[in-house]
Write a protein that holds these residues in place. Structure first.
Motif, short mmCIF file in Angstrom:
data_model
loop_
_atom_site.label_atom_id
_atom_site.label_comp_id
_atom_site.label_asym_id
_atom_site.label_seq_id
_atom_site.Cartn_x
_atom_site.Cartn_y
_atom_site.Cartn_z
N VAL A 139 0.85 -1.19 0.00
CA VAL A 139 0.00 0.00 0.00
C VAL A 139 0.88 1.24 0.00
CG1 VAL A 139 -1.79 1.29 1.26
CG2 VAL A 139 -1.85 -1.23 1.20
N TRP A 140 1.87 1.26 0.87
CA TRP A 140 2.87 2.32 0.87
C TRP A 140 4.12 1.87 1.63
CZ3 TRP A 140 3.93 3.44 5.87
CH2 TRP A 140 2.92 3.46 6.82
N ALA A 141 5.20 2.57 1.36
CA ALA A 141 6.46 2.40 2.10
C ALA A 141 6.92 3.79 2.53
CB ALA A 141 7.51 1.73 1.23
N SER A 142 7.32 3.91 3.79
CA SER A 142 7.72 5.22 4.31
C SER A 142 9.07 5.64 3.74
CB SER A 142 7.80 5.19 5.83
OG SER A 142 8.88 4.37 6.25
N GLN A 143 9.23 6.93 3.54
CA GLN A 143 10.53 7.47 3.14
C GLN A 143 11.40 7.72 4.37
OE1 GLN A 143 11.45 7.82 -0.15
NE2 GLN A 143 9.50 6.73 -0.46
N ALA A 144 10.79 8.11 5.46
CA ALA A 144 11.52 8.34 6.71
C ALA A 144 11.64 7.03 7.48
CB ALA A 144 10.80 9.39 7.55
N ALA A 145 12.76 6.82 8.13
CA ALA A 145 13.04 5.55 8.79
C ALA A 145 12.71 5.61 10.28
CB ALA A 145 14.50 5.17 8.62
N ILE A 166 8.91 8.53 19.29
CA ILE A 166 7.61 8.21 18.70
C ILE A 166 7.52 8.90 17.36
CG2 ILE A 166 5.11 8.24 18.96
CD1 ILE A 166 5.51 8.63 21.97
N GLN A 167 7.24 8.13 16.29
CA GLN A 167 7.03 8.67 14.95
C GLN A 167 5.60 8.42 14.53
OE1 GLN A 167 11.13 7.86 15.71
NE2 GLN A 167 9.62 6.27 15.40
N ALA A 168 5.00 9.42 13.88
CA ALA A 168 3.63 9.29 13.38
C ALA A 168 3.64 9.32 11.87
CB ALA A 168 2.76 10.41 13.93
N LYS A 175 3.20 9.07 4.87
CA LYS A 175 4.00 10.28 5.07
C LYS A 175 4.24 10.51 6.55
CE LYS A 175 3.95 15.27 4.22
NZ LYS A 175 3.15 16.41 3.66
N MET A 176 5.52 10.80 6.91
CA MET A 176 5.80 11.09 8.31
C MET A 176 5.22 12.44 8.67
SD MET A 176 9.32 11.30 10.54
CE MET A 176 9.39 9.57 10.96
N LEU A 177 4.46 12.47 9.76
CA LEU A 177 3.77 13.68 10.19
C LEU A 177 4.52 14.41 11.29
CD1 LEU A 177 0.17 12.14 10.29
CD2 LEU A 177 1.25 13.43 8.43
N TRP A 178 5.09 13.68 12.20
CA TRP A 178 5.86 14.28 13.28
C TRP A 178 6.69 13.22 14.00
CZ3 TRP A 178 4.19 11.72 17.50
CH2 TRP A 178 2.84 11.39 17.63
N ARG A 179 7.66 13.71 14.78
CA ARG A 179 8.49 12.83 15.58
C ARG A 179 8.64 13.45 16.97
NH1 ARG A 179 12.70 9.19 14.23
NH2 ARG A 179 12.67 9.96 12.08
N GLY A 220 1.82 16.22 17.38
CA GLY A 220 2.94 15.74 18.18
C GLY A 220 3.39 16.73 19.23
N LYS A 221 2.69 17.85 19.35
CA LYS A 221 3.06 18.88 20.33
C LYS A 221 2.78 18.38 21.74
CE LYS A 221 1.89 23.58 21.81
NZ LYS A 221 1.00 24.75 21.56
N LYS A 222 3.75 18.64 22.65
CA LYS A 222 3.54 18.24 24.03
C LYS A 222 2.49 19.15 24.67
CE LYS A 222 6.95 16.93 26.69
NZ LYS A 222 8.10 16.88 27.63
N LEU A 223 1.50 18.51 25.32
CA LEU A 223 0.45 19.25 25.99
C LEU A 223 0.78 19.47 27.46
CD1 LEU A 223 -2.66 17.44 24.44
CD2 LEU A 223 -1.64 19.62 23.73
#
Length: 440
Positions: A139-145, A166-168, A175-179, A220-223
Motif C-alpha cells: 500500500v505504501w512504504a515510508s521514506q523516513a526511517a 515516537i514517529q507518526a 508520510k511522516m507527520l511528526w516525531r 505531536g506537540k507536548k500538551l
C-alpha cells in the motif's frame, strides 16, 4: 536359644523393617539414610484426563532473541490469516490449514500490526510498510526511517511507531507527520486513546523518577507532563486517571489516583484507597500502595494474595469493597475478572475465585511450572515450562485437551476463526478451539 535372646533379635528385626518402610522417621546415628523418596510418580502431563491432540499445522518463523518481546507476541492475526516473519519476509498463512497465501518484502522483522485489512511492519533498516492483508500488495512504504521499532499502534488516523522516540505516519500514504524525542526514550508501551498520545519515561538526577507525557496526536506537540505518575489506569470523559508513584525520597503509602485534565494535566481530583484500613504509623513506607486498574465500571487493586474491587466512581471511604483471595499466602493474583473468575497462582498451582460467591476453584493436574496462561472463550489455556499446553474449562476446572508443543518462551495464545494459535520461539502452531470452550 535363650528366650530372652530370641526376643531381643525379634525386636531388632522389627525396628529395622520400620526404618526401611517409614520415610522421614527418626533413626539411630548409624542409619546411613542412602535413599529418599519424593514426588516419585508419573510427572508426564499425558496422565491428565484430557484428550491429547496434535497441531492441525505448524510453521517455522524467525526467532526473536528478546524473550520479553516474545512474551508480548510476534504473530498478528486478522481476516482469517496469521501473519509472521519467515526468513525476513512477511508471510500470510491460512489459519485453517497453515498454507501460505502470500509473502512480501525482505529484511522485515517483528513487531507486526493488523488493522482494518492492512498489515504494518518495519524493516531492519527502519523503513515502515503498509501491506494489503488480502493479497500481499504494498500500500505504501515510508521514506523516513524508524529503526529498532518495538511497538506499532494506530489512533484511527495515524500509525505510531515507538522505537524509544515516537514517529507518526499517515495511514493512507505513509508520510511522516511528526516525531517526538525525549532525552530518555519511551521504553514502556505508549498509549493512543481519548485524543491523546501518552508515553512514560524516567528522569535521573539526585534520584530517578518517572514522568508521564501527553501529546497532541495531530501535531505531536507536548500538551503537559506529570512527574511521578504512571501510565493511565483509564482515559475517559476528557480525563486521564493516573496512579501516583513512590520515589526514594517521597513514599506513597496508599494507592493514590489522580484524575488529570486531558488538555492541561491539571489535577482535578485525588482519590485514595485504603482497603486494609492500615494505620500508617505502624506500617513501612508504601505498605498500602497497590497497583490499580479499571475494568468495566469497577476499579481493582492488586495486593498480591488479595484483590480488592470498588465501584469506579464511588468514594472508597463510603462504599463497600469486594475482596477476592485464596487461603494460601504464597499465591498471587494473576488474571481476571474474566468469565466470573479471578485467578491466583504461584506458578505451580492455579486457583480461581468465583466473582459470584467468592468460593474457590482448583485447576489441578499440572505436573510442571506454568510458563504462561491465556483466557479465551470459556477456556484457560495453560502452557507449562515443559512446553505442554493444557486447555481447561474456566468454570468447571475440567481439563479438555492437551497439546505437546515442543516449544519454549511463548507469546499469547490467540483465537482466530475457530482456531487457537500458539506462538513460541521460532514456531507457530494451530489447533481447533474445543467446542466446549467456545464463548457462545
Amino acid at each position: 536359644m535363650e528366650p530372652l535372646t530370641w526376643k531381643i533379635r525379634l525386636a531388632a528385626a522389627a525396628v529395622s523393617l520400620c526404618l526401611l518402610a517409614a520415610a522421614g522417621t527418626a533413626s539411630a546415628q548409624s542409619d546411613p539414610r542412602t535413599s529418599y523418596v519424593g514426588n516419585n510418580y508419573d510427572t508426564s502431563s499425558a496422565s491428565i484426563p484430557a484428550k491429547e491432540i496434535k497441531a492441525q499445522w505448524t510453521a517455522a518463523m524467525d526467532t526473536v532473541s528478546d524473550d520479553y518481546a516474545m512474551g508480548k507476541g510476534v504473530v498478528a492475526t486478522g481476516g482469517g490469516k496469521a501473519f509472521i516473519i519467515q526468513s525476513g519476509q512477511l508471510a500470510a498463512l491460512n489459519v485453517q490449514t497453515g498454507a501460505r497465501v502470500w509473502k512480501f518484502g525482505s529484511g522485515l522483522q517483528a513487531p507486526l500490526l493488523y488493522r482494518s485489512g492492512v498489515l504494518y511492519a518495519a524493516s531492519k533498516t527502519g523503513a515502515v510498510y503498509a501491506v494489503n492483508a488480502s493479497n500481499g500488495k504494498k500500500v505504501w512504504a515510508s521514506q523516513a526511517a524508524s529503526q529498532g521499532a518495538v511497538q506499532l499502534v494506530t489512533d484511527g488516523e495515524r500509525l505510531l511507531v515507538n522505537n524509544g522516540d515516537i514517529q507518526a505516519y499517515g495511514l493512507k500514504d505513509g508520510k511522516m507527520l511528526w516525531r517526538i524525542h525525549e532525552e530518555t526514550g519511551f521504553i514502556r508501551p505508549i498509549v493512543a486513546e481519548g485524543g491523546l498520545v501518552l508515553g512514560q519515561n524516567s528522569v535521573s538526577g539526585a534520584y530517578t523518577y518517572d514522568v508521564l507525557h501527553a501529546y497532541d496526536p495531530a501535531t505531536g506537540k507536548k500538551l503537559w507532563e506529570a512527574a511521578k505518575h504512571d501510565l493511565p489506569a483509564a482515559v475517559k470523559d476528557g480525563t486521564v486517571i493516573s496512579q501516583r508513584e513512590s520515589t526514594l525520597v517521597e513514599a506513597v503509602d496508599l494507592t493514590t489516583l489522580d484524575i488529570l485534565d486531558g488538555k492541561t494535566g491539571k489535577v482535578l481530583k485525588t482519590v485514595i484507597y485504603n482497603p486494609q484500613n492500615m494505620n500508617l504509623k505502624d506500617q513501612g513506607p508504601g505498605a498500602g500502595d497497590f497497583p490499580a486498574w479499571y475494568s468495566g465500571n469497577r476499579i481493582y487493586l492488586n495486593a498480591g494474595n488479595k484483590l480488592y474491587s470498588y465501584p469506579a466512581d464511588a468514594d472508597p471511604a463510603k462504599t463497600t469493597r469486594d475482596t477476592y483471595s485464596v487461603e494460601s499466602v504464597d499465591l498471587r493474583y494473576a488474571a481476571g475478572p474474566y468469565d466470573e473468575r479471578i485467578l491466583f497462582t504461584n506458578n505451580s498451582r492455579l486457583y480461581g475465585v468465583k466473582t459470584t460467591d467468592k468460593s474457590t476453584v482448583y485447576y489441578g493436574g499440572l505436573r510442571n511450572d506454568i510458563a504462561r496462561f491465556d483466557l479465551i472463550g470459556h477456556g484457560v489455556y495453560i502452557i507449562q515450562t515443559d512446553g505442554r499446553l493444557i486447555a481447561m474449562h474456566l468454570r468447571t476446572a475440567k481439563p479438555v485437551v492437551q497439546l505437546k508443543t515442543g516449544g519454549n518462551v511463548f507469546g499469547p495464545s490467540l483465537s482466530v476463526n475457530g482456531m487457537i494459535i500458539v506462538q513460541s520461539k521460532g514456531k507457530v502452531q494451530a489447533f481447533k478451539e474445543p467446542d466446549s470452550l467456545k464463548m457462545k
